[in-house]
Design an enzyme around this catalytic site. Structure first.
Site, PDB file in Angstrom:
ATOM      1  CE  LYS A  28     136.612  36.828  37.726  1.00  0.00           C
ATOM      2  NZ  LYS A  28     137.927  36.229  37.757  1.00  0.00           N
ATOM      3  CE  LYS A  55     124.698  24.185  46.847  1.00  0.00           C
ATOM      4  NZ  LYS A  55     124.900  25.389  47.641  1.00  0.00           N
ATOM      5  CB  SER A  59     127.316  21.781  48.494  1.00  0.00           C
ATOM      6  OG  SER A  59     128.404  21.952  49.307  1.00  0.00           O
ATOM      7  CE  LYS A  63     120.123  25.183  47.966  1.00  0.00           C
ATOM      8  NZ  LYS A  63     120.842  26.371  47.559  1.00  0.00           N
ATOM      9  NE  ARG A  87     129.320  35.869  48.192  1.00  0.00           N
ATOM     10  CZ  ARG A  87     129.617  34.851  49.022  1.00  0.00           C
ATOM     11  NH1 ARG A  87     130.794  34.755  49.562  1.00  0.00           N
ATOM     12  NH2 ARG A  87     128.705  33.932  49.282  1.00  0.00           N
ATOM     13  CE  LYS A 122     118.150  35.095  55.573  1.00  0.00           C
ATOM     14  NZ  LYS A 122     118.807  33.855  55.060  1.00  0.00           N
ATOM     15  CG  HIS A 130     120.841  36.909  47.120  1.00  0.00           C
ATOM     16  ND1 HIS A 130     120.627  35.828  47.923  1.00  0.00           N
ATOM     17  CD2 HIS A 130     121.891  37.570  47.667  1.00  0.00           C
ATOM     18  CE1 HIS A 130     121.507  35.832  48.921  1.00  0.00           C
ATOM     19  NE2 HIS A 130     122.270  36.892  48.790  1.00  0.00           N
ATOM     20  CD  GLU A 149     122.881  32.436  44.990  1.00  0.00           C
ATOM     21  OE1 GLU A 149     121.912  32.209  45.704  1.00  0.00           O
ATOM     22  OE2 GLU A 149     124.060  32.262  45.354  1.00  0.00           O
TER      23      GLU A 149
HETATM   24  P1  0O2 Z   1     126.597  28.800  50.614  1.00  0.00           P
HETATM   25  O1  0O2 Z   1     127.489  27.891  51.406  1.00  0.00           O
HETATM   26  O2  0O2 Z   1     127.041  30.229  50.689  1.00  0.00           O
HETATM   27  O3  0O2 Z   1     126.370  28.343  49.198  1.00  0.00           O
HETATM   28  P2  0O2 Z   1     118.065  28.214  48.271  1.00  0.00           P
HETATM   29  O4  0O2 Z   1     118.172  27.483  49.602  1.00  0.00           O
HETATM   30  O5  0O2 Z   1     119.398  28.719  47.762  1.00  0.00           O
HETATM   31  O6  0O2 Z   1     117.316  27.454  47.235  1.00  0.00           O
HETATM   32  P3  0O2 Z   1     117.234  30.569  49.561  1.00  0.00           P
HETATM   33  O7  0O2 Z   1     117.772  30.110  50.860  1.00  0.00           O
HETATM   34  O8  0O2 Z   1     115.899  31.233  49.562  1.00  0.00           O
HETATM   35  O9  0O2 Z   1     117.151  29.431  48.499  1.00  0.00           O
HETATM   36  O10 0O2 Z   1     118.288  31.506  48.865  1.00  0.00           O
HETATM   37  P4  0O2 Z   1     118.807  32.906  49.322  1.00  0.00           P
HETATM   38  O11 0O2 Z   1     118.030  33.483  50.446  1.00  0.00           O
HETATM   39  O12 0O2 Z   1     118.887  33.704  48.061  1.00  0.00           O
HETATM   40  O13 0O2 Z   1     120.264  32.561  49.895  1.00  0.00           O
HETATM   41  C1  0O2 Z   1     121.178  31.841  49.163  1.00  0.00           C
HETATM   42  C2  0O2 Z   1     122.607  32.166  49.562  1.00  0.00           C
HETATM   43  O14 0O2 Z   1     122.719  33.482  50.097  1.00  0.00           O
HETATM   44  C3  0O2 Z   1     123.186  31.278  50.645  1.00  0.00           C
HETATM   45  O15 0O2 Z   1     123.666  30.103  50.066  1.00  0.00           O
HETATM   46  C4  0O2 Z   1     124.300  32.158  51.215  1.00  0.00           C
HETATM   47  O16 0O2 Z   1     125.430  32.175  50.375  1.00  0.00           O
HETATM   48  C5  0O2 Z   1     123.665  33.529  51.158  1.00  0.00           C
HETATM   49  N1  0O2 Z   1     122.930  33.828  52.409  1.00  0.00           N
HETATM   50  C6  0O2 Z   1     121.592  33.861  52.566  1.00  0.00           C
HETATM   51  N2  0O2 Z   1     121.280  34.180  53.820  1.00  0.00           N
HETATM   52  C7  0O2 Z   1     122.442  34.360  54.491  1.00  0.00           C
HETATM   53  C8  0O2 Z   1     122.759  34.718  55.855  1.00  0.00           C
HETATM   54  O17 0O2 Z   1     121.889  34.910  56.703  1.00  0.00           O
HETATM   55  N3  0O2 Z   1     124.081  34.816  56.164  1.00  0.00           N
HETATM   56  C9  0O2 Z   1     125.074  34.602  55.261  1.00  0.00           C
HETATM   57  N4  0O2 Z   1     126.343  34.719  55.666  1.00  0.00           N
HETATM   58  N5  0O2 Z   1     124.804  34.235  53.971  1.00  0.00           N
HETATM   59  C10 0O2 Z   1     123.507  34.130  53.599  1.00  0.00           C
HETATM   60  P5  0O2 Z   1     123.759  28.761  50.891  1.00  0.00           P
HETATM   61  O18 0O2 Z   1     123.512  27.646  49.953  1.00  0.00           O
HETATM   62  O19 0O2 Z   1     122.897  28.829  52.120  1.00  0.00           O
HETATM   63  O20 0O2 Z   1     125.228  28.719  51.402  1.00  0.00           O
END
Ligand code: 0O2
Length: 221
Positions: A28, A55, A59, A63, A87, A122, A130, A149
């Site tokens: 940050k 996290k 959660s 996961k 973020r 996506k 990311h 992340e």
């Molecule tokens: P939360 O509740 O936000 O923490 P991973 O499952 O993390 O090992 P993945 O899925 O390949 O690997 O990671 P990716 O694609 O980098 O996405 C990780 C995070 O990006 C998600 O965390 C969401 O915060 C965000 N994200 C990804 N796809 C979407 C989407 O389609 N819509 C929204 N709104 N957010 C998305 P988490 O853990 O899923 O959820």
């Protein structure tokens, strides 16, 4: 004996979470420094705001269960890349890449993975950049490389993602496919607005010949 073991795991888990919290602070601060420097150089802030989150334990367990990973502290560090989340919400799309590049090139930062969901959205329309990075954190007795992340996106991308995230948790939606289609259309409209706003800024900057306060002062001296 078993209680002792559980207690020691709890203590070590808390310590690990503290380390992730500190890694969040490091990252940050790095973004805040970049924003401050940018403001002096270009008279505007590239970052609108920064959100951070650790996290929660549930959660993390969810996961790991979903991915069939046994719950150990080593496995959290090895396989769960988003325990520490930062973020960054930028004003314009080009700021996302400038800020990301400026972070990645710092010599204590190691880039682990980069997913560009802006260049390659996506299928549901989600856009964001990311990064999984590793940053060294200095504690009293040790230095530890911690994963963080980082999600970087514009205000418009962020509002879409927040609403879509909320909607995903609303189960049993009638016309699910139709709604998904509408959401995707909204994501495309938002992306169009982002590029138009960037065009407007670029045009204004090209036409603007307003001298800075320092330039005015220099002329007077
Ligand atoms: P939360 O509740 O936000 O923490 P991973 O499952 O993390 O090992 P993945 O899925 O390949 O690997 O990671 P990716 O694609 O980098 O996405 C990780 C995070 O990006 C998600 O965390 C969401 O915060 C965000 N994200 C990804 N796809 C979407 C989407 O389609 N819509 C929204 N709104 N957010 C998305 P988490 O853990 O899923 O959820």
């Amino acid at each position: 004996d078993q209680s002792k073991e559980i207690l020691s795991l709890v203590v070590e888990f808390k310590e690990l979470m503290m380390m992730y919290k500190c890694a969040i602070k490091e990252i940050k601060t790095k973004f805040e420094v970049l924003d401050t420097e940018f403001k002096i150089r270009y008279q505007r802030n590239p970052i609108n705001f920064i959100n951070t989150r650790l996290k929660c334990t549930t959660s993390i367990i969810k996961k790991m269960t979903r991915k069939n990973i046994p719950f150990t502290l080593e496995n959290i560090e090895k396989y769960i890349h988003d325990v520490a989340g930062v973020r960054v919400i930028c004003s314009y799309v080009d700021d996302i890449y400038s800020i990301a590049e400026a972070l990645i090139k710092q010599d204590d930062i190691k880039l682990i993975t980069k997913k560009d969901y802006i260049a390659h959205p996506k299928s549901n329309g989600y856009r964001s950049l990311h990064l999984i990075i590793s940053v060294p954190v200095y504690f009293a007795e040790q230095k530890k490389n911690m994963k963080v992340e980082v999600q970087i996106r514009t205000i418009a991308m962020d509002s879409w993602a927040s609403l879509e995230h909320q909607l995903r948790y609303k189960q049993q939606i009638a016309n699910g496919e139709e709604i998904a289609e509408h959401l995707k259309e909204c994501a495309e409209l938002i992306s169009d607005i982002d590029s138009r706003m960037l065009d407007i800024r670029t045009k204004i900057e090209a036409n603007s010949s307003d001298p800075t306060e320092e330039e005015i002062l220099l002329k007077k001296l």
